[in-house]
Design a protein around this motif. Structure first.
Motif, PDB file in Angstrom:
ATOM      1  N   ALA A  28      -5.932  -0.544  -8.162  1.00 15.69           N
ATOM      2  CA  ALA A  28      -5.158  -1.527  -7.392  1.00 15.69           C
ATOM      3  C   ALA A  28      -5.160  -1.147  -5.912  1.00 15.69           C
ATOM      4  CB  ALA A  28      -3.734  -1.586  -7.925  1.00 15.69           C
ATOM      5  N   LEU A  29      -4.967   0.131  -5.648  1.00 12.75           N
ATOM      6  CA  LEU A  29      -4.912   0.616  -4.273  1.00 12.75           C
ATOM      7  C   LEU A  29      -6.265   0.445  -3.575  1.00 12.75           C
ATOM      8  CD1 LEU A  29      -2.752   1.926  -2.549  1.00 12.75           C
ATOM      9  CD2 LEU A  29      -3.517   4.164  -3.338  1.00 12.75           C
ATOM     10  N   GLY A  30      -7.324   0.810  -4.291  1.00 10.43           N
ATOM     11  CA  GLY A  30      -8.674   0.682  -3.737  1.00 10.43           C
ATOM     12  C   GLY A  30      -8.989  -0.760  -3.374  1.00 10.43           C
TER      13      GLY A  30
ATOM     14  N   ALA B   5       3.576   5.626  -5.742  1.00 12.02           N
ATOM     15  CA  ALA B   5       3.430   5.608  -7.201  1.00 12.02           C
ATOM     16  C   ALA B   5       2.300   6.526  -7.648  1.00 12.02           C
ATOM     17  CB  ALA B   5       3.157   4.184  -7.672  1.00 12.02           C
ATOM     18  N   VAL B   6       1.201   6.529  -6.880  1.00 16.37           N
ATOM     19  CA  VAL B   6       0.056   7.383  -7.231  1.00 16.37           C
ATOM     20  C   VAL B   6       0.443   8.855  -7.112  1.00 16.37           C
ATOM     21  CG1 VAL B   6      -2.204   8.132  -6.395  1.00 16.37           C
ATOM     22  CG2 VAL B   6      -1.775   5.726  -6.764  1.00 16.37           C
TER      23      VAL B   6
ATOM     24  N   ILE C 116       0.845  -1.202   0.000  1.00 19.87           N
ATOM     25  CA  ILE C 116       0.000   0.000   0.000  1.00 19.87           C
ATOM     26  C   ILE C 116       0.881   1.253   0.000  1.00 19.87           C
ATOM     27  CG2 ILE C 116      -1.541   1.367   1.482  1.00 19.87           C
ATOM     28  CD1 ILE C 116      -3.042  -1.226   2.089  1.00 19.87           C
ATOM     29  N   ASP C 117       1.941   1.264   0.850  1.00 22.78           N
ATOM     30  CA  ASP C 117       2.838   2.435   0.892  1.00 22.78           C
ATOM     31  C   ASP C 117       3.464   2.679  -0.477  1.00 22.78           C
ATOM     32  OD1 ASP C 117       2.248   2.839   3.490  1.00 22.78           O
ATOM     33  OD2 ASP C 117       3.990   1.767   4.291  1.00 22.78           O
TER      34      ASP C 117
END
Ligand SMILES: [Zn+2]
Length: 385
Positions: free
Chosen positions: A76-78, A63-64, A57-58
């Motif tokens: 992907a994060l969601g 990247a986001v 997640i970090d």
């Protein structure tokens, strides 16, 4: 003419040089971008593969931040947040995606579906319903309808569930008639509990018409008819059940005996039970035959041989215990103790077990309380499975 040409001769290499410099700058920039975004992305992927979701997640957040326009990373994060049970963060990511003006229609619908899943997992059924309804007519329609169906079943909103099941059935996504009959039976139960027997009867008759081969509508109709004192009608309902859904007869056996005795048709019921017992020797059929024959003959001892005959077919502890219960022994004073131990040992064998999740219960369920599957309980006892 000559003047123009000399300018051209000078200008051409200059334009070429400028173009080359510009292309170098562009390329360098592109390379650094390419290098920074995939690096964080691969780092995240690596953490994911090592099942280190926190670190993944970090890395994805990094990247986001480097590349806020990439929708795939947000998805992907969601999904990661949802899998981790961090529903508020998953909702924020997906709501942010939907609010973005540059998102394609397809991605917007995908984000809408993902948002609905966040609410579903978080148990916020009202908000999940509101998020699922706009997906009608999109490529996510079928998934959204299935999710809505599960949602309405969970909240026991049977009319709404029936509307969705009708749509799925009409769209060719499977046969939902058995499920629709269950919804009608559930509504009938509620009406009957509220004292509205006429409405309950009408709903059960509708359920029989919806799924003529389903055992539950006929069994519950017969139960209601018997409760009303209409034994002959109850017997007819159960005879049709035996014809159309013979595998479920063990569930209906004791009611069949009761209705037949009340209607003065015990011999016909016994004949029916014998035929089905020979075809498929079930403990519940046998128990009913033994009880009914004993009542008919007035001699309980005479029916004991049935249990021994059953032992020839199946190595059944239940049948052995039933036989022993009526026998006389040399040390008769110890019999109650031995019998208690046997009854204790056979109790778990007389349960019903969900074939989908293994949940065991003393009563038979049409809708598993463990895994929410319909018709997942075989009509046989654990010992017979
Ligand atoms: Zn289950």
């Amino acid at each position: 003419m000559e003047f123009d040409l000399s300018w051209l001769l000078l200008g051409l290499p200059l334009a070429f040089m400028l173009g080359w410099v510009a292309s170098r700058i562009d390329l360098r920039q592109l390379r650094t971008e390419n290098r920074s975004a995939p690096k964080a992305y691969f780092k995240g992927l690596n953490f994911l593969l090592n099942e280190q979701q926190d670190q993944a997640i970090d890395a994805f957040i990094e990247a986001v931040q480097n590349d806020p326009d990439t929708s795939e990373l947000h998805f992907a994060l969601g999904n990661l947040f949802r899998r981790r049970g961090e529903y508020d963060r998953a909702v924020r990511v997906h709501e942010h995606l939907i609010a973005r003006g540059d998102l394609s229609q397809g991605d917007r619908e995908r984000a809408q579906y993902a948002l609905a899943l966040d609410f579903l997992k978080a148990g916020l059924l009202d908000r999940a319903e509101a998020a699922l309804l706009p997906l009608e007519g999109t490529p996510f329609e079928e998934q959204a309808r299935l999710a809505l169906l599960a949602l309405y079943e969970r909240s026991r909103d049977w009319p709404q569930a029936a509307t969705i099941a009708h749509k799925l059935h009409a769209a060719g996504h499977g046969d939902f008639s058995a499920r629709l009959a269950h919804y009608l039976c559930e509504q009938a139960q509620t009406r009957h509990a509220a004292g509205d027997t006429a409405a309950a009867l009408a709903l059960l008759e509708q359920a029989v018409a919806t799924a003529p081969d389903a055992p539950r509508p006929r069994l519950e109709l017969a139960r209601l008819q018997q409760a009303q004192g209409r034994s002959a009608a109850a017997l007819t309902s159960l005879q049709t059940l035996a014809e159309r859904a013979p595998a479920a007869l063990p569930l209906a056996a004791s009611l069949l005996a009761e209705a037949a005795q009340a209607a003065g048709q015990a011999p016909q019921a016994l004949a029916l039970l014998h035929t089905h017992y020979v075809a498929a020797p079930a403990l519940d059929l046998l128990q009913t035959i033994v009880t009914l024959e004993a009542a008919q003959s007035g001699n309980p001892q005479a029916t004991q041989q049935w249990w021994i005959k059953h032992l020839d077919k199946e190595l059944s502890l239940v049948a052995a215990a039933q036989w022993l219960a009526k026998e006389k022994f040399e040390h008769e004073e110890f019999h109650p103790q031995v019998q208690r131990a046997l009854d204790h040992a056979t109790k778990p064998l007389l349960r019903y077990r969900c074939a989908a999740c293994g949940f065991e219960a003393r009563q038979h369920f049409w809708h598993c309380p463990g895994c929410q599957s319909w018709d997942s309980y075989p009509p046989r006892r654990v010992e017979e499975l």
